[in-house]
Scaffold this active site. Structure first.
Site, mmCIF file in Angstrom:
data_model
loop_
_atom_site.group_PDB
_atom_site.id
_atom_site.type_symbol
_atom_site.label_atom_id
_atom_site.label_comp_id
_atom_site.label_asym_id
_atom_site.label_seq_id
_atom_site.Cartn_x
_atom_site.Cartn_y
_atom_site.Cartn_z
ATOM 1 N N VAL A 155 0.799 -1.231 0.000
ATOM 2 C CA VAL A 155 0.000 0.000 0.000
ATOM 3 C C VAL A 155 0.837 1.289 0.000
ATOM 4 C CG1 VAL A 155 -1.979 -1.169 1.034
ATOM 5 C CG2 VAL A 155 -0.459 0.090 2.525
ATOM 6 N N CYS A 156 1.923 1.310 -0.739
ATOM 7 C CA CYS A 156 2.745 2.529 -0.874
ATOM 8 C C CYS A 156 3.230 3.044 0.467
ATOM 9 C CB CYS A 156 1.970 3.647 -1.577
ATOM 10 S SG CYS A 156 2.086 3.551 -3.344
ATOM 11 N N ASN A 157 3.441 2.160 1.396
ATOM 12 C CA ASN A 157 3.954 2.606 2.690
ATOM 13 C C ASN A 157 5.029 1.646 3.161
ATOM 14 O OD1 ASN A 157 4.259 3.299 5.486
ATOM 15 N ND2 ASN A 157 2.388 4.495 5.256
#
Ligand SMILES: *Cc1c(COP(=O)(O)O)cnc(C)c1O
Length: 879
Positions: free
Chosen positions: A412-414
């Site tokens: 999730v782009c984290n």
């Protein structure tokens, strides 16, 4: 304003169907990805657009002026929406939050001496990338930021660097965790330069600047910048996350930080007052970049930073969004209360899910909802089976997609947040990368590596979420992931591993990958080749732009393309069985002979053979050598039928060596490597089982131990040897299904869904060979094929190579191209092993073992050995 009681805004239920008609029966739980726009917003935007003549704002005409005024009005209203006093802040319109971060980076990297970058571990990827522009960078967990705010400067190299930029999210986009607003001014106080005079900036005084990423936070919470003294220097937002539309972002700059942008070097149309652009001289004056007065010649910061034409219409839509959002939901505080209420319900619901043996179904990473630290309406978690094993995200995705549940899984782009939550060490991430795991890709390998998940499931709620959404999701988990009865603990293999009362009921090939089947006539002997059944997946369709092979998974309509192999005429005829009447009777023919003139060759050469210069295509991200047809007639037929710009491609003759056939692309690769070195090397991800993006390339022995923990490639564990043997023998996967198993599946579907539910047709499994008992006779029991290792068909021998892993493509009706839930849902409940769903078996021809009655078959050629064939009605023996 909405009249409502308590935190839950029940009026959403009343207007949701009207305002968000795109939802239909979907369960949308990805508001942290983007929230949804309302009908009111789109209508208002359309009305505004039609009522106003808007020109390019950088000009003097009335329409330009109108656009300019509109933009400044909306800029002001947007600042007010965030309680930001325009005397203290400026708002710069940018493409998205990421572009805002890049603009700040552009200024900092141009500072004399550069900058030091400190960023919180929970930062979104878009803020992590800033570190590449910094002189030095550190990644900090919360404790270290706290210590820093308290005066304990973290270890980072400062030599010669005056400016430090500290970035952190107001709310993590991964698990909803929130971080203190107070960090901004506590860090600012650290440097002693509290008076915020412009001189401080320009003089060489050490400064800590704070970049607050509010993209996730502002989506469902009131972002309040009313206290300019304590506010961050830079605040990022993405408006589509708040309103669903427009696709626009904002960078809010606290005025004392404005001089930092003086060092920015780039200028563009709109941000410059005069440019001399001549052979003799190159000179320019940027807006506000000359003169000595602190008001920059009357230019605002945004005048100096908004390069090029502003996104005028997006800004107009932002105005419409501000109005309609308030009308539908009231204030951001109301939305915050509503979303928190739902997040509580979701979180508690997940915690309450337990397997029959008492073990929890969900492992939750988000903060507890009962504490003060309860974060935003985002819940990050993973699922575990009753024995505590992790559920694969790829498998979870398949089922969620089928059930029209929209959420996010994976990293999730984290990167920092996920790493911390999952307890992954840097070396483990690198290992996972080398095994094929990629950000944002659904074609990665197994996502459970060495007993650890590599990503999370993220469910996020928004202003227009309802109790129904939450409850339907919980029901879904309860139905498919709770309880031990879902995971089959005892394998239902039959003990009688021998069977001889079987025949071939039908033979099918799929001349064009992912398109309709060609059923082999019952009186025709069909050739078995080293690479599979003759004419199976000889062709494919590739996208005109990307050259990637098209798959039925994305384009179910492909099945309506019906190929017929016409050996009398020597052509492949393809018709389109779509609903449109104008297609009736239309067909295209493609010669079966492989004439090089049909294919694309470079215009500069005429002598090269087509195959040596063919453009490569891609299947599942792998380069494959397929030759693309040049005929417009052929290509337009397929493009028009599907409504997708595509080209027909064919695999070069031979079917072996460098010319890989689609369904075997991965296996061929392994084979080549192994043959080359003659040893038994383990290719980097020889054990990765990629998610199938075509009919049936994924094979896996049910009984085989999952060797995903074996990351040491140099060592040859029993498990990898076992796997490799299977892969090497698998030169020609042919897919077979057993009708007794299908009958059993249909019985289970009726038991699940009621007796009136329709039978699933064998065609959905896209098998090459359908096995059944002779009419009226008792055949082997259902799923007996799980235990077989060999088939003898007539005089030919076949090795069974493993069960076929399935995805929701089996839900495409092969007559109508319409998708439904079954049989995948029932398969999930009855045929799931280690989180994966299986039906049917891969097999490959075993040429070394032709005629059982001929002891010399290994050395002597026989007609059957020179031209192996099979035929419908032939008897089959299994063992
Ligand atoms: C979405 C998001 C971003 C990136 O926003 P873009 O609009 O893709 O630039 C950055 N940070 C957080 C916390 C986000 O939620």
């Amino acid at each position: 304003m909405t009249g409502k009681m308590g935190p839950y805004n029940a009026s959403v239920e009343a207007f949701r169907e009207q305002e968000y008609s795109m939802l239909k029966d979907n369960i949308y739980l990805d508001h942290a990805g983007t929230t949804l726009y309302s009908r009111s917003l789109v209508d208002r935007f359309a009305a505004d657009m039609m009522a106003n003549l808007l020109g390019n704002p950088h000009a003097a005409s009335a329409s330009s002026q109108a656009a300019g005024h509109m933009i400044e009005d909306i800029r002001l209203r947007t600042l007010q929406f965030f309680h930001a006093d325009p005397a203290e802040f400026d708002l710069v319109f940018v493409l998205n939050a990421t572009a805002g971060a890049k603009l700040v980076t552009e200024a900092f990297r141009a500072l004399p001496g550069g900058f030091t970058y400190a960023y919180h571990q929970a930062c979104h990827t878009s803020l992590v990338g800033v570190r590449e522009e910094a002189r030095n960078a550190v990644c900090l967990p919360s404790e270290e930021v706290e210590a820093w705010a308290a005066g304990d400067i973290p270890e980072m190299e400062h030599a010669g660097v005056t400016h430090t930029l500290f970035a952190y999210p107001a709310q993590s986009n991964m698990d909803g965790r929130r971080f203190p607003f107070s960090w901004a001014h506590r860090l600012r106080n650290q440097t002693g330069s509290v008076n915020d005079k412009e001189e401080d900036v320009t003089h060489n005084k050490k400064h800590i600047w704070t970049l607050l990423d509010a993209a996730a936070y502002a989506a469902t919470s009131p972002l309040n910048l009313s206290n300019a003294a304590t506010a961050p220097d830079f605040t990022l937002v993405s408006f589509y996350k708040i309103f669903g539309f427009p696709d626009l972002g904002g960078l809010i700059v606290r005025r004392p930080a404005e001089p930092l942008f003086d060092s920015r070097r780039y200028f563009g149309g709109g941000t410059v007052d005069m440019v001399v652009c001549a052979p003799q001289e190159q000179w320019h004056a940027t807006k506000g970049g000359y003169g000595s007065d602190s008001n920059r010649n009357g230019y605002a910061l945004h005048d100096r930073l908004e390069d090029g034409t502003l996104p005028v219409h997006n800004i107009a839509a932002l105005g419409a969004a501000l109005d309609t959002h308030a009308a539908l939901f009231g204030s951001m505080s109301c939305i915050s209360a509503h979303a928190s209420f739902l997040a509580d319900r979701l979180h508690h619901g997940l915690v309450a899910l337990h397997h029959g043996n008492g073990s929890p179904v969900c492992h939750i990473y988000s903060p507890d909802r009962n504490t003060e630290d309860a974060g935003g309406p985002i819940v990050a978690f993973n699922l575990q089976n009753a024995r505590g094993a992790w559920i694969s995200l790829a498998e979870f995705d398949k089922l969620a997609t089928l059930k029209k549940i929209h959420l996010r899984t994976g990293g999730v782009c984290n990167p920092g947040g996920v790493t911390a939550a999952l307890g992954l060490a840097p070396w483990e991430l690198r290992r996972n990368f080398s095994r094929g795991l990629r950000c944002g890709s659904d074609e990665g390998g197994d996502d459970i590596v060495a007993g650890k998940p590599t990503g999370i499931i993220r469910v996020s709620l928004g202003a227009m979420s309802t109790i129904g959404d939450v409850d339907r999701f919980l029901t879904f988990l309860n139905e498919f992931y709770r309880d031990d009865s879902l995971e089959i603990t005892a394998t239902p293999f039959t003990k009688d591993t021998k069977a001889d009362n079987l025949v071939i009921a039908s033979i099918n090939v799929y001349p064009i990958k992912s398109c309709g089947a060609f059923e082999v006539p019952h009186d025709m002997r069909w050739a078995v080749r080293p690479e599979g059944l003759a004419w199976d997946r000889e062709w494919c369709l590739v996208h005109r732009g990307t050259r990637r092979a098209l798959s039925q998974k994305q384009y179910p309509k492909m099945v309506l393309l019906r190929p017929v192999l016409d050996f009398e005429q020597g052509v492949l005829r393809v018709s389109y069985a779509g609903p449109r009447a104008e297609w009736a009777g239309r067909e295209v023919t493609v010669p079966l002979s492989n004439n090089p003139a049909m294919f694309k060759v470079p215009s500069t050469t005429t002598t090269v053979s087509a195959s040596s210069k063919s453009r490569s295509s891609r299947v599942c991200g792998e380069e494959i050598a397929a030759q693309v047809y040049t005929s417009d007639k052929i290509n337009d037929f397929f493009s028009q039928a599907l409504g997708i710009p595509c080209l027909l491609a064919r695999f070069p003759p031979g079917g072996q060596g460098t010319s890989m056939r689609h369904s075997k692309a991965h296996l061929q690769k392994y084979q080549r490597q192994t043959v080359k070195s003659r040893g038994l090397p383990s290719p980097p991800d020889s054990d990765s089982e990629r998610t199938s993006c075509h009919g049936h390339s994924n094979m896996s022995r049910i009984s085989e131990p999952d060797d995903t923990s074996n990351e040491d490639n140099s060592r040859d564990s029993a498990a990898t040897r076992q796997r490799r043997r299977i892969l090497l023998s698998n030169e020609s996967p042919i897919l077979a299904i057993h009708m007794a198993s299908l009958r059993e599946l249909n019985r289970a579907i009726k038991q699940e869904n009621g007796q009136s539910s329709p039978d699933v047709d064998a065609a959905v499994f896209r098998a090459n060979i359908v096995l059944d008992s002779p009419a009226g006779e008792q055949g082997p029991s259902p799923y007996a094929e799980d235990a077989w290792s060999k088939l003898r068909i007539g005089q030919q021998s076949f090795k069974l190579l493993g069960a076929c892993r399935r995805c929701h493509m089996v839900c495409v009706n092969q007559e109508t191209a319409i998708k439904s839930d079954e049989p995948f849902v029932t398969l999930t409940k009855t045929r799931r092993f280690d989180g994966k769903v299986f039906f049917g078996t891969h097999m490959g021809h075993d040429p070394s073992n032709v005629d059982p009655t001929d002891g010399g078959a290994d050395v002597l050629d026989t007609p059957e050995k020179q031209f192996p064939t099979i035929m419908v009605g032939e008897s089959v023996a299994a063992e």
